[in-house]
Design a protein around this motif. Structure first.
Motif, short mmCIF file in Angstrom:
data_model
loop_
_atom_site.label_atom_id
_atom_site.label_comp_id
_atom_site.label_asym_id
_atom_site.label_seq_id
_atom_site.Cartn_x
_atom_site.Cartn_y
_atom_site.Cartn_z
N ILE B 45 56.45 -9.45 64.17
CA ILE B 45 57.19 -8.33 64.77
C ILE B 45 56.31 -7.09 64.83
O ILE B 45 56.27 -6.38 65.84
CB ILE B 45 58.47 -8.04 63.98
CG1 ILE B 45 59.46 -9.19 64.17
CG2 ILE B 45 59.12 -6.75 64.45
CD1 ILE B 45 60.75 -9.01 63.45
N VAL B 49 55.82 -5.39 68.57
CA VAL B 49 56.56 -4.23 69.06
C VAL B 49 55.67 -3.33 69.93
O VAL B 49 56.16 -2.45 70.61
CB VAL B 49 57.17 -3.38 67.93
CG1 VAL B 49 58.27 -4.12 67.24
CG2 VAL B 49 56.13 -2.91 66.96
N GLY B 76 61.12 -6.01 69.37
CA GLY B 76 61.28 -6.80 68.15
C GLY B 76 62.30 -7.91 68.34
O GLY B 76 62.06 -9.07 67.99
N THR B 79 61.02 -10.59 70.54
CA THR B 79 60.10 -11.47 69.82
C THR B 79 60.84 -12.55 69.05
O THR B 79 60.51 -13.74 69.14
CB THR B 79 59.26 -10.65 68.82
OG1 THR B 79 58.69 -9.56 69.51
CG2 THR B 79 58.19 -11.50 68.20
N VAL B 80 61.86 -12.10 68.30
CA VAL B 80 62.62 -13.07 67.50
C VAL B 80 63.22 -14.14 68.40
O VAL B 80 63.13 -15.34 68.12
CB VAL B 80 63.72 -12.34 66.70
CG1 VAL B 80 64.55 -13.34 65.92
CG2 VAL B 80 63.10 -11.33 65.76
N MET B 206 66.29 -9.33 60.79
CA MET B 206 65.17 -9.12 61.71
C MET B 206 65.30 -7.77 62.42
O MET B 206 64.31 -7.10 62.67
CB MET B 206 65.13 -10.24 62.76
CG MET B 206 64.64 -11.53 62.19
SD MET B 206 63.02 -11.33 61.45
CE MET B 206 63.04 -12.57 60.22
N ALA B 210 62.58 -4.96 62.28
CA ALA B 210 62.06 -4.30 63.47
C ALA B 210 62.20 -2.79 63.34
O ALA B 210 61.27 -2.03 63.65
CB ALA B 210 62.79 -4.81 64.71
#
Lengths: 477, 440
Positions: B45, B49, B76, B79-80, B206, B210
């Motif tokens: 992360i 970002v 973020g 991404t997850v 998460m 982030a």
């Protein structure tokens, strides 16, 4: 003043006009072509060639690392090279040598890189921390140490730290001809070595216990593999940078994995994807000098990964989706035909014969419960294959003679399977319909013949045999 | 107000606060990442970002906090989600999926950054990694009485304030959802079956990671974020087995790293004789690594040294017991007592010999031969008894052949606790063991 931070503001507001234009300024096509065909000067050609060979080596060696589940080990390794680079610079300067000599810096990088890997292994082996934490700890602490050393070098004000920080993001522009030759030849040599050891690597990647059992020195082979990873990482530092070099080890093999199930082909594909990324990325970097080569190379590899993930014929996402959609259509078509046939059966005692009367759609359970879109596709498919057509303004379905034969065959398969389940699998007649539903679409002709034979041996076998349960609207067809 | 205090208030205090808050909020969240074996998600992360930050900057046209925060938080979350997608749809193994996604995102961010820089927008790529603690600056009051006036406080730099808010929110999250997070960390399936969706908790966690990453980014850089997410939690994990103490210890480790690292970075130049301070973020990271290394070696329960010490102690105990038993068997067979064999001074046997002599369990005759004392003979008798009871048990209850039980009994005799011994003698044992030797 509220803290300058590091995001200094735009010097003026003009840049709202066209971001896209400014991000990627147009280059003349002829210039692009000149670079891509390596005719933009000897220096640029050598650098591009070096990056291509680097991509090839990273792809080939990354394939083994990925299969050995060591993908992120490269990340710890790459970050751990920073203190080595800085320390080598300090040591070389202290000894009165030229600090910024590539071989010296790379040797320093390799030393701390290997120390980083050993630290990960030791942490996993001797503490209760798991591999993910070990990798994270090593990469952040080693990198932090490197940052401290870099800031120390900077404070000495004699070293050219600008030169050192190119190792973080990578810059092909900073590569000299000699550097590129060094990188290219080491990369080529490691590819040759990896290909020579292909058989041993393959065995160890897939089943290390088997490898040990047939007498291969697994520890030594692992060590060789890791050495190759170290070599590729270290020579990739200048072109790609230490943050992104791990991408060169992961992305090409992960992309290649979508295309094939065979190791040799995967290794070659991975090398090819890596080489292509290196070639295109270094070319773009030559075209737009401010563009950091590492990022462009990684983005190229990323685009190839995305294409592979979506489109690859065997494991691609779109191909898999298409395959499952096709299967659903196939099932819907067969259910419609069988539904029509069973409706015809219920209308007269004699087996349906050609030409059959039209069947009202409302009588076919499969059709009335079907998703409209699926029904639309099913209709089209039925007509295209000449199995059935709609009649009476879409209210009824008229089977063609071919459609009737096909429907009879399907009904027969379904009932044969039900029969089999009742007699051989001891399932209650009221429960077989559904399981028959699931398998009937994938019965092979051989299996059908086999079922018929075994059922015929047990008694009479009408064509198609009568259903073992009452057929009605309430039941699934 | 003296000038040194003025310097402290204007540069050191805000930077120190920013570093401390960043360290604490990351360390709190890191505990759950380390337990869920997702430490590298923080790494992913914090790299990924970057494009969110730059894109938000390019779109909003300001570097004010909110658009960038939103952009980075979006990146973020993306991404997850992407990591999950690549992992599930592409059937790529989790580590590789993470590597693919975060490196592509980071590369995208670097390219955007460089192109933005070409447009005279000075976004510095380096600060993404190292942060710019040194550039956080406050115009502090000139007199003590002005220290807490509204005017002075409103000038307080943004980064420490944002980080303080994030830290408070993180503390609130960990306090309110402690039970749920703990359950999900140790047994996600049980958590889901009890009605706390482990996936939902994962996403909440998460989201906070982030948030902490984004808030810390500008001040301390991504590398410190990664270190603070993992190192303090890993340190604490080696020092305790319970989650609440672990969380508290990790916060303590984060505080020590932040304060100690900052102090080292500030004072190091005077020792090294260089004019400029060293990178504070790098030094804080290094200190957290030193703390972890210390925990790895010196943790009383899980440390390498403690484990080694336990092994050595056990080896000496076993060697001493073997020595006593051997002497007893020789006496039993009416053979002459042997002389002490030569063994390396550092071997467990030599330690055992010295220990037994010091305990007066054996004595050395003038001719150098070893002989059991009365104390030693009692101890040896107990051991031999245990050994022969085990042999009897193994033959009678486990149906092993009499000539196959010696080695097993040899191992078990050293590990027999009093309750097990009582269990062995619950039925009155026969007078001899399976090989016909008397059970003392």
């Amino acid at each position: 003043m509220t803290g300058a931070g590091c995001w200094a503001a735009a010097t003026s507001g003009q840049w709202t006009s066209s971001i896209a234009h400014s991000l990627f300024p147009p280059a003349s096509f002829s210039e692009l072509l000149r670079i891509l065909t390596l005719r933009s000067g000897y220096n640029a050609a050598v650098v591009i060639l070096g990056a291509t060979l680097l991509g090839l080596a990273a792809g080939v060696i990354g394939a083994f690392a990925l299969l050995r589940k060591r993908a992120l080990m490269g990340d710890a390794l790459a970050h751990a090279t920073l203190p080595g680079i800085a320390a080598a610079f300090l040591a070389a300067t202290a000894l009165g040598g030229q600090g910024r000599s590539l071989p010296v810096l790379l040797v320093g990088a390799a030393i701390t890189g290997v120390l980083g890997i050993l630290a990960v292994h030791a942490i996993v082996r001797h503490t209760r921390l798991k591999e993910d934490a070990a990798i994270g700890v090593v990469l952040s602490v080693f990198f932090g140490l490197g940052v401290v050393l870099l800031s120390y070098i900077q404070s000495l004000q004699q070293g050219n730290v600008g030169g050192l920080s190119t190792f973080i993001y990578g810059q092909t522009a900073a590569m000299s001809r000699a550097d590129a030759l060094l990188i290219g030849s080491v990369a080529a040599a490691s590819v040759v070595l990896a290909l020579l050891l292909m058989k041993e690597f393959r065995v160890v990647c897939f089943d290390d216990r088997f490898a040990a059992a047939i007498g291969l020195p697994v520890g030594l082979i692992d060590l060789l593999m890791m050495t190759l990873v170290v070599i590729v990482t270290v020579i990739g530092l200048q072109a790609v940078g230490l943050i992104l070099i791990v991408a060169m080890l992961i992305i090409p093999p992960a992309a290649a994995r979508f295309w094939t199930e065979r190791m040799a082909r995967m290794t070659l594909a991975s090398g090819g994807i890596g080489a292509l990324s290196g070639y295109l990325g270094a070319s773009a970097s030559a075209l737009l000098p401010r563009l950091p080569a590492g990022s462009v190379i990684v983005l190229t590899a990323g685009a190839l990964f995305l294409l592979s993930m979506l489109l690859a014929p065997s494991r691609g996402v779109l191909t898999a989706a298409l395959r499952s959609a096709r299967l659903r259509l196939h099932v819907a078509l067969e259910h419609t035909l069988r539904g029509a046939y069973e409706t015809l059966e219920s209308q007269s005692p004699a087996p349906p014969s050609a030409p059959p009367p039209p069947v009202p759609l409302s009588a076919i359970h499969a059709v009335t419960t079907m998703h409209p879109l699926l029904w639309l596709l099913t209709k089209l498919s039925l007509r295209r294959r000449g199995l059935a057509a709609l009649a009476d303004a879409g209210a009824t379905l008229r089977l063609t003679p071919r459609g009737l034969a096909e429907a009879a065959r399907l009904t027969r398969n379904h009932r044969l399977w039900e029969e089999y389940l009742v007699t051989h699998a001891d399932i209650a007649p009221s429960h077989v319909d559904r399981s028959a539903d699931l398998v009937e679409h994938i019965l092979s002709p051989d299996l059908v013949a086999d079922l018929e034979r075994s059922l015929r041996a047990r008694g009479e076998l009408p064509t198609p045999p009568p259903s073992v349960h009452p057929i009605g609207k309430g039941l699934r067809t | 107000m003296p000038p040194s205090l003025h310097t402290f208030l204007s540069t050191d205090l805000p930077a120190l606060l920013a570093a401390t808050f960043a360290a604490v909020s990351c360390a709190l969240l890191g505990n759950f990442l380390v337990l869920r074996r997702q430490s590298l998600m923080g790494d992913a992360i914090s790299h990924a970002v970057l494009p969110g930050l730059v894109a938000a900057f390019l779109i909003a046209g300001t570097r004010s906090a909110w658009p960038m925060f939103v952009g980075a938080a979006l990146a973020g979350v993306v991404t997850v989600v992407l990591v999950e997608l690549v992992r599930r749809l592409g059937r790529v193994e989790p580590g590789a999926a993470m590597g693919v996604v975060f490196s592509i995102m980071f590369a995208l961010g670097v390219v955007l950054l460089e192109r933005a820089a070409a447009r005279h927008v000075d976004l510095d790529a380096d600060c993404v990694l190292y942060g710019q603690l040194e550039l956080i600056f406050w115009f502090p009051p000139n007199t003590w009485s002005d220290l807490l006036t509204l005017d002075t406080l409103s000038q307080f730099p943004r980064q420490p304030t944002t980080l303080a808010v994030v830290t408070l929110l993180t503390i609130a999250l960990v306090t309110l959802l402690f039970k749920e997070l703990r359950l999900a960390a140790f047994d996600p399936d049980l958590a889901t079956s009890l009605g706390f969706s482990a996936t939902a908790l994962h996403f909440i966690l998460m989201l906070f990671v982030a948030g902490a990453v984004v808030a810390s980014f500008e001040a301390v850089g991504s590398i410190l974020v990664v270190a603070m997410l993992i190192c303090p939690a890993a340190t604490a994990r080696l020092l305790t087995d319970r989650l609440l103490p672990q969380v508290l210890v990790s916060v303590l480790a984060a505080l020590i790293s932040a304060l100690g690292g900052y102090a080292l970075a500030a004072t190091a130049p005077t020792w090294l004789g260089t004019p400029k301070a060293l990178s504070a973020a790098g030094m804080i990271t290094t200190v957290s690594g030193v703390l972890l290394t210390a925990a790895i070696f010196f943790s009383p329960t899980h440390g390498v040294l403690a484990k080694r010490l336990r092994h050595v102690r056990l080896a000496i105990t076993i060697a001493r017991e073997d020595l006593l038993a051997t002497l007893y068997r020789l006496e039993e067979a009416n053979q002459p007592p042997p002389a002490a064999a030569q063994s390396s001074v550092l071997s467990p046997q030599s330690f055992a010999l010295r220990l037994a002599l010091r305990n007066h369990e054996i004595e050395q005759t003038p001719s150098g031969a070893l002989r059991l004392t009365e104390t030693g003979r009692d101890a040896a008798r107990r051991l031999i008894r245990t050994h022969r009871l085990w042999e009897t048990y193994l033959v009678e209850a486990a149906n092993l052949r009499p000539d196959h039980v010696h080695d097993t009994a040899e191992t078990l005799e050293h590990l027999t606790t009093p309750p097990i011994h009582a269990e062995l003698t619950r039925h009155p044992p026969p007078p001899t063991d399976p090989q016909g030797k008397p059970i003392p």
